[in-house]
Design an enzyme around this catalytic site. Structure first.
Site, PDB file in Angstrom:
ATOM      1  N   LYS A  97       0.990  -7.537  -5.533  1.00  0.00           N
ATOM      2  CA  LYS A  97      -0.683  -8.059  -5.196  1.00  0.00           C
ATOM      3  C   LYS A  97      -1.458  -8.486  -6.386  1.00  0.00           C
ATOM      4  O   LYS A  97      -0.932  -9.193  -6.854  1.00  0.00           O
ATOM      5  CB  LYS A  97      -1.783  -7.367  -4.094  1.00  0.00           C
ATOM      6  N   ASP A 126      -5.015   4.301  -2.335  1.00  0.00           N
ATOM      7  CA  ASP A 126      -4.291   3.268  -2.419  1.00  0.00           C
ATOM      8  C   ASP A 126      -5.088   2.504  -3.103  1.00  0.00           C
ATOM      9  O   ASP A 126      -6.375   1.658  -2.359  1.00  0.00           O
ATOM     10  CB  ASP A 126      -3.843   3.226  -1.007  1.00  0.00           C
TER      11      ASP A 126
END
Ligand SMILES: *Cc1c(COP(=O)(O)O)cnc(C)c1O
Length: 399
Positions: A210, A185
């Site tokens: 993000k 990730d």
């Protein structure tokens, strides 16, 4: 094609003709795509021609974003391409639903994103999968958790919120030796700081929500494998389970990506400067930033991240909940909001948000006190940002 009767408002009008073309991508909200006849449709389904059919199966805005992330992550054309999903959690779910079968076991970092931990420890057992958590800063601990039925090791490079750095080299080596897929990730690090495929990862996953989209106005995820069949399986899982990304969010993310490198570099410079300033402030007990020599994984961060220590800074205020509340209220121009990667600085308080599910002892073991604050540093003027934080720290001391 004959033009529809202009009086018929129900019929879709032809797009206006223009020899010159728009500079900016169009938004394609169309759920469905029309074909001329059944033979044309055959040619698409049989792979002789490419055409979109139905938005859940793919649409131009998802393609445009997906190709940009493929390029950033170094996905080779022969691997197929990554899949854009409706959220980062959707992308993680696509891995589990597309690449695993009942009975499979996952070894995962013990400080993953909170929802990932919940998925692994609470939701997967219900579906016949199991997971063991291990400390990713210690490759031996990760290896010890592997079982004969382990298929995946899932790690984040930088942990939340203590910003510990995983032993990526050790984990990649053992994943290969033990024949287990390594899933990274890369949300916190981004391909600006770390490109997992260059270091042995089999699958890379992102929350585009993000830093990559970067403006807190689009919720999206992305996942890609270094293997064509696996990318096909990820795509099929995402389409079948309905992890469809919104065209409008994809369009926003595509625009956000235009400035990703500039935003990342600026936010990272700001983070280093803010960490330095915080370390000198009365009322700040300790500062955690991988770029600082006093960080427990500083040397590993230099090796793994190549000097790109990122935009996240954590620090402990000298005090409890009341001090933290006073600090957050005094920092009135900086959003207290549980996310990261926005263009502006945001603050979060793990004890009351991401880590509230843990016991006080569990938090203490991770070093998460009531005074622990995590800052996702943005691109604002650093002198102003530092001054605002310093004023809020001073106000909290007086409170
Ligand atoms: C936010 C986040 C996710 C989940 O992404 P969403 O887009 O919110 O679903 C997964 N992993 C990490 C590291 C994250 O920060």
């Amino acid at each position: 094609m004959t033009d529809p009767d202009p009086r018929s408002l129900v019929r879709r009008a032809r797009q206006p003709e223009s020899l010159s073309r728009p500079v900016v991508s169009a938004i394609h909200p169309s759920v469905v795509y029309r074909s001329t006849d059944a033979d044309e449709l055959d040619s698409q389904y049989e792979g002789r021609a490419f055409g979109y059919t139905y938005a859940r199966e793919g649409h131009p805005n998802a393609t445009l974003v997906g190709e940009k992330i493929d390029w950033l992550e170094g996905v080779r054309p022969e691997w197929g391409g990554g899949v854009v999903t409706g959220s980062g959690m959707g992308a993680i779910s696509a891995i589990l639903l597309g690449l695993l079968a009942k009975g499979d076991h996952i070894v995962a970092g013990d400080q993953l994103y909170g929802r990932s931990l919940r998925l692994l420890t609470q939701d997967l057992p219900r579906l016949g999968f199991s997971a063991t958590l291990a400390d990713p800063t210690d490759a031996k601990a990760v290896e010890a958790a592997i079982r004969p039925e382990t298929r995946i090791i899932l790690v984040e490079v930088v942990s939340n919120p203590t910003l510990r750095i995983a032993d990526m080299e050790g984990i990649a080596e053992l994943a290969q030796r033990r024949g287990v897929m390594l899933v990274v990730d890369n949300t916190f690090t981004t391909p600006r700081a770390y490109r997992p495929f260059e270091h042995g990862a089999d699958v890379v996953v992102h929350s585009l929500t993000k830093l990559l989209a970067g403006h807190s106005d689009a919720t999206l995820g992305y996942v890609a494998a270094r293997d064509k069949a696996r990318n096909r399986a990820l795509y099929d899982a995402a389409v079948t389970w309905g992890m469809t990304p919104s065209p409008f969010d994809c369009w926003l993310a595509e625009r956000g990506l235009n400035t990703f490198h500039l935003r990342f570099d600026r936010a990272q410079d700001n983070a280093a400067a803010l960490a330095e300033a915080l370390a000198g402030m009365r009322g700040v007990e300790s500062v955690l930033y991988p770029g600082r020599a006093d960080h427990p994984d500083h040397n590993r961060a230099r090796a793994v991240l190549g000097g790109n220590f990122g935009n996240m800074v954590s620090f402990r205020l000298d005090g409890g909940r009341a001090t933290t509340n006073a600090f957050l209220r005094a920092a009135e121009h900086i959003a207290f909001a549980p996310t990261l990667g926005d263009v502006g600085t945001t603050l979060s308080h793990p004890a009351s948000s991401s880590h509230r599910g843990l016991t006080a002892e569990g938090r203490a073991r991770l070093g998460i006190t009531e005074g622990f604050i995590r800052a996702s540093v943005g691109v604002e003027d650093i002198a102003q940002l530092t001054q605002e934080i310093a004023a809020a720290v001073a106000a909290a001391r007086r409170a």
